[in-house]
Write a protein that holds these residues in place. Structure first.
Motif, PDB file in Angstrom:
ATOM      1  N   GLY A 135       0.882  -1.205   0.044  1.00 28.50           N
ATOM      2  CA  GLY A 135       0.106  -0.086  -0.103  1.00 28.50           C
ATOM      3  C   GLY A 135       0.766   1.152  -0.140  1.00 28.50           C
ATOM      4  O   GLY A 135       0.264   2.451   0.166  1.00 28.50           O
ATOM      5  N   GLN A 136       2.055   1.042  -0.320  1.00 27.93           N
ATOM      6  CA  GLN A 136       2.965   2.386  -0.048  1.00 27.93           C
ATOM      7  C   GLN A 136       3.013   3.085  -1.623  1.00 27.93           C
ATOM      8  O   GLN A 136       3.238   2.294  -2.528  1.00 27.93           O
ATOM      9  CB  GLN A 136       4.332   2.128   0.661  1.00 27.93           C
ATOM     10  N   ALA A 137       3.199   4.311  -1.742  1.00 30.35           N
ATOM     11  CA  ALA A 137       3.649   4.790  -3.016  1.00 30.35           C
ATOM     12  C   ALA A 137       4.858   4.479  -3.340  1.00 30.35           C
ATOM     13  O   ALA A 137       5.652   4.194  -2.407  1.00 30.35           O
ATOM     14  CB  ALA A 137       3.172   6.191  -3.029  1.00 30.35           C
ATOM     15  N   GLU A 138       5.403   4.760  -4.495  1.00 29.66           N
ATOM     16  CA  GLU A 138       6.852   4.572  -4.720  1.00 29.66           C
ATOM     17  C   GLU A 138       7.888   5.348  -4.142  1.00 29.66           C
ATOM     18  O   GLU A 138       7.425   6.817  -4.135  1.00 29.66           O
ATOM     19  CB  GLU A 138       7.123   4.453  -6.525  1.00 29.66           C
ATOM     20  N   ALA A 139       8.956   5.022  -3.514  1.00 32.32           N
ATOM     21  CA  ALA A 139       9.621   6.021  -2.870  1.00 32.32           C
ATOM     22  C   ALA A 139      10.954   5.273  -2.873  1.00 32.32           C
ATOM     23  O   ALA A 139      11.140   4.070  -3.131  1.00 32.32           O
ATOM     24  CB  ALA A 139       8.979   6.148  -1.419  1.00 32.32           C
ATOM     25  N   THR A 149      11.123   8.273 -10.549  1.00 32.54           N
ATOM     26  CA  THR A 149      10.525   6.922 -10.469  1.00 32.54           C
ATOM     27  C   THR A 149      12.035   6.450  -9.673  1.00 32.54           C
ATOM     28  O   THR A 149      13.066   6.580  -9.920  1.00 32.54           O
ATOM     29  CB  THR A 149      10.710   6.284 -12.010  1.00 32.54           C
ATOM     30  N   ALA A 150      11.204   5.463  -8.718  1.00 35.40           N
ATOM     31  CA  ALA A 150      12.458   4.888  -7.893  1.00 35.40           C
ATOM     32  C   ALA A 150      13.401   3.879  -8.662  1.00 35.40           C
ATOM     33  O   ALA A 150      14.339   3.673  -8.227  1.00 35.40           O
ATOM     34  CB  ALA A 150      11.928   4.297  -6.449  1.00 35.40           C
ATOM     35  N   LYS A 151      12.630   3.217  -9.619  1.00 35.76           N
ATOM     36  CA  LYS A 151      13.509   2.149 -10.382  1.00 35.76           C
ATOM     37  C   LYS A 151      13.070   2.062 -11.821  1.00 35.76           C
ATOM     38  O   LYS A 151      11.917   1.779 -12.126  1.00 35.76           O
ATOM     39  CB  LYS A 151      13.392   0.875  -9.625  1.00 35.76           C
ATOM     40  N   ASP A 152      14.208   2.735 -12.504  1.00 29.93           N
ATOM     41  CA  ASP A 152      13.973   2.587 -14.162  1.00 29.93           C
ATOM     42  C   ASP A 152      13.709   0.975 -14.448  1.00 29.93           C
ATOM     43  O   ASP A 152      14.328   0.332 -14.196  1.00 29.93           O
ATOM     44  CB  ASP A 152      15.032   3.204 -14.871  1.00 29.93           C
ATOM     45  N   PRO A 153      12.475   0.528 -15.309  1.00 28.79           N
ATOM     46  CA  PRO A 153      12.324  -0.475 -15.685  1.00 28.79           C
ATOM     47  C   PRO A 153      13.537  -1.307 -16.529  1.00 28.79           C
ATOM     48  O   PRO A 153      13.641  -2.573 -16.424  1.00 28.79           O
ATOM     49  CB  PRO A 153      10.958  -0.786 -16.320  1.00 28.79           C
ATOM     50  N   VAL A 154      13.775  -0.611 -17.241  1.00 28.83           N
ATOM     51  CA  VAL A 154      15.219  -1.171 -18.310  1.00 28.83           C
ATOM     52  C   VAL A 154      16.655  -1.037 -17.272  1.00 28.83           C
ATOM     53  O   VAL A 154      17.255  -1.984 -17.477  1.00 28.83           O
ATOM     54  CB  VAL A 154      15.241   0.040 -19.411  1.00 28.83           C
ATOM     55  N   ARG A 155      17.020   0.032 -16.883  1.00 31.66           N
ATOM     56  CA  ARG A 155      18.344  -0.099 -16.359  1.00 31.66           C
ATOM     57  C   ARG A 155      18.243  -0.163 -14.842  1.00 31.66           C
ATOM     58  O   ARG A 155      19.107  -0.500 -14.122  1.00 31.66           O
ATOM     59  CB  ARG A 155      18.981   1.313 -16.437  1.00 31.66           C
ATOM     60  N   GLY A 156      17.062  -0.149 -13.926  1.00 33.64           N
ATOM     61  CA  GLY A 156      17.094  -0.512 -12.629  1.00 33.64           C
ATOM     62  C   GLY A 156      17.650   0.920 -11.759  1.00 33.64           C
ATOM     63  O   GLY A 156      17.817   0.593 -10.686  1.00 33.64           O
TER      64      GLY A 156
END
Length: 138
Positions: free
Chosen positions: A26-30, A116-123
């Motif tokens: 239930g937490q937002a991206e952080a 964004t806390a984590k880029d889907p391509v590069r992480g």
């Protein structure tokens, strides 16, 4: 505490629980970071404190605001140029990430906010500029 059956008691997991799972229930991206309970040093994704070598680290949530310390434009392994920046966060730790925008327009001292806390391509974390730079007009 380790059991021979392969299970691990949750108390033994300690403060590293939130580091591997940035999106809790239930937490937002952080962005999560660690703080040493002995000397108070803040760090990003470490197992030991770089100052006192302590292993008692507490996981905390970052506000997501920082300042570009250094930015480099890379041209390899991508069809277009991209930047890699060192961001000094308001809490005191430094993280490597990407700042959205034209790579040539990102400079040391620019204020950024976590996008964004984590880029889907590069992480890696992705940031956006807080104030649009108007350097060409000055």
């Amino acid at each position: 505490m380790y059991h021979h059956s392969g299970s691990v008691v949750q108390q033994a997991v300690g403060s590293a629980t939130g580091v591997l799972d940035p999106q809790g229930k239930g937490q937002a991206e952080a962005m999560l970071f660690q703080r040493c309970t002995w000397c108070g040093t803040t760090m990003y994704h470490r197992l030991l404190c770089p100052v006192c070598q302590g292993s008692d680290l507490r996981t905390e949530r970052s506000e997501g605001v920082g300042t570009v310390r250094h930015s480099t434009v890379l041209h390899r392994n991508t069809p277009a140029a991209r930047n890699i920046s060192l961001i000094e966060m308001a809490e005191g730790f430094v993280v490597r990430g990407r700042v959205m925008g034209p790579p040539i327009g990102i400079h040391s001292g620019d204020r950024v906010r976590l996008s964004t806390a984590k880029d889907p391509v590069r992480g890696e974390p992705v940031f956006q500029l807080v104030d649009e730079p108007f350097r060409a007009w000055t």
